[in-house]
Design an enzyme around this catalytic site. Sequence first.
Site, PDB file in Angstrom:
ATOM      1  N   LYS A   6       0.846  -1.201   0.000  1.00 45.94           N
ATOM      2  CA  LYS A   6       0.000   0.000   0.000  1.00 45.94           C
ATOM      3  C   LYS A   6       0.874   1.241   0.000  1.00 45.94           C
ATOM      4  O   LYS A   6       0.649   2.178  -0.772  1.00 45.94           O
ATOM      5  CB  LYS A   6      -0.927   0.005   1.229  1.00 45.94           C
ATOM      6  CG  LYS A   6      -2.110  -0.912   1.083  1.00 45.94           C
ATOM      7  CD  LYS A   6      -2.857  -1.090   2.397  1.00 45.94           C
ATOM      8  CE  LYS A   6      -3.929  -2.157   2.245  1.00 45.94           C
ATOM      9  NZ  LYS A   6      -4.497  -2.612   3.510  1.00 45.94           N
ATOM     10  N   GLN A  62      -5.229  -1.358   9.477  1.00 41.84           N
ATOM     11  CA  GLN A  62      -5.132  -2.711   8.913  1.00 41.84           C
ATOM     12  C   GLN A  62      -5.793  -3.725   9.850  1.00 41.84           C
ATOM     13  O   GLN A  62      -5.475  -3.787  11.043  1.00 41.84           O
ATOM     14  CB  GLN A  62      -3.652  -3.068   8.702  1.00 41.84           C
ATOM     15  CG  GLN A  62      -3.408  -4.419   8.069  1.00 41.84           C
ATOM     16  CD  GLN A  62      -3.848  -4.485   6.609  1.00 41.84           C
ATOM     17  OE1 GLN A  62      -3.628  -3.554   5.839  1.00 41.84           O
ATOM     18  NE2 GLN A  62      -4.477  -5.579   6.238  1.00 41.84           N
ATOM     19  N   ASP A 111     -11.521   2.922   3.863  1.00 38.27           N
ATOM     20  CA  ASP A 111     -11.941   1.520   3.787  1.00 38.27           C
ATOM     21  C   ASP A 111     -13.466   1.407   3.678  1.00 38.27           C
ATOM     22  O   ASP A 111     -13.987   0.338   3.344  1.00 38.27           O
ATOM     23  CB  ASP A 111     -11.484   0.774   5.059  1.00 38.27           C
ATOM     24  CG  ASP A 111     -10.370  -0.210   4.775  1.00 38.27           C
ATOM     25  OD1 ASP A 111     -10.147  -0.541   3.591  1.00 38.27           O
ATOM     26  OD2 ASP A 111      -9.734  -0.668   5.740  1.00 38.27           O
TER      27      ASP A 111
END
Length: 300
Positions: free
Chosen positions: A54, A98, A121
Amino acid sequence: MSADIIDGKAFAATVRAKVATHVATLKADHGITPGLAVILVGEDPASEVYVRNKGKQTAECGMNSFEHKLPADTSEADLLALIDQLNNDPAVHGILCQLPVPDHINQNLGINAIIPEKDVDGFNILNVGRLATGQTSMVPCTPLGCLMMLRDKHGSLSGLNAVVVGRSNIVGKPMAQLLLKDSCTVTIAHSRTKNIEALCRNADILVAAVGRPEMINADWIKPGATVIDVGINRIPAPERGDGKMRLVGDVDFASASEVAGAITPVPGGVGPMTIACLLANTVTACCRANGLPEPEGLTA
Ligand code: NDP
């Protein structure tokens, strides 16, 4: 019939190129550099690889990448304090924590602490509600990637029968919401669904997000259907040598591709689209934060 292969790797590259172009314009015309902050708690090796990728892809698109690696014993209060700091940092337009976080941290508390505007997200409960009620929201990356590939394949999805196998909060449910928003007739199947094969055989669009290696074979697929395989499963591959593994999806690619009209492979299908859509969401969040037009083709 031999299905068209939907090349997620190439598609993701075009999404990243669009992101990079938009980032360059934001910098040149407005002096703004989008920034993505990624928080990793603990040392899960798979998560470390994701976070590294990422960061690399964020920088390659010209954005600022902020990595916050916290030890596994980080307290919930310290994680929330970091999120609060990032929520208030004008250089940060997207925040991703995460998952999974260690057990002593309430995952939902962490997710909902990220302000919806920076929740790239799309897991914050406000974004979930906004998506479900047709309001502007941040959209979860994996389903967004699937939607982009489906729109590219079909143009309009209106009136198509879509079956989503899997009802998780991160893939199945948001995928179904997005298909509904695009006027598909949507059915969500799960582990208790009866006659699941027959149900799937009625689908013009079949999305598999189950986590069971090669569960869906040709018998489940309507001839000509578009099959999106979200599954990523690691299975033994003795043919490659002792102890070797390989990746397969939730769909038995060999048989399914004889019946489907189009299909995503694993690897190289949905997987690469997820990070590309994270970058797309970060640019979108940055544009919204600055009252600028959103990039075309990168949102739901
Ligand atoms: P979850 O385990 O959270 O959800 C799996 C879903 O599949 C559940 O709703 C479950 O039903 C359903 N299911 C399980 N067994 C069956 C069965 N025999 N028949 C029908 N439905 C079944 O998984 P995720 O949604 O997080 O992920 C799904 C897959 O996608 C995994 O392989 C994961 O690795 C992959 N993935 C890939 C991503 C990518 O970037 N490509 C991103 C995220 C996930 P029930 O609710 O009834 O238990």
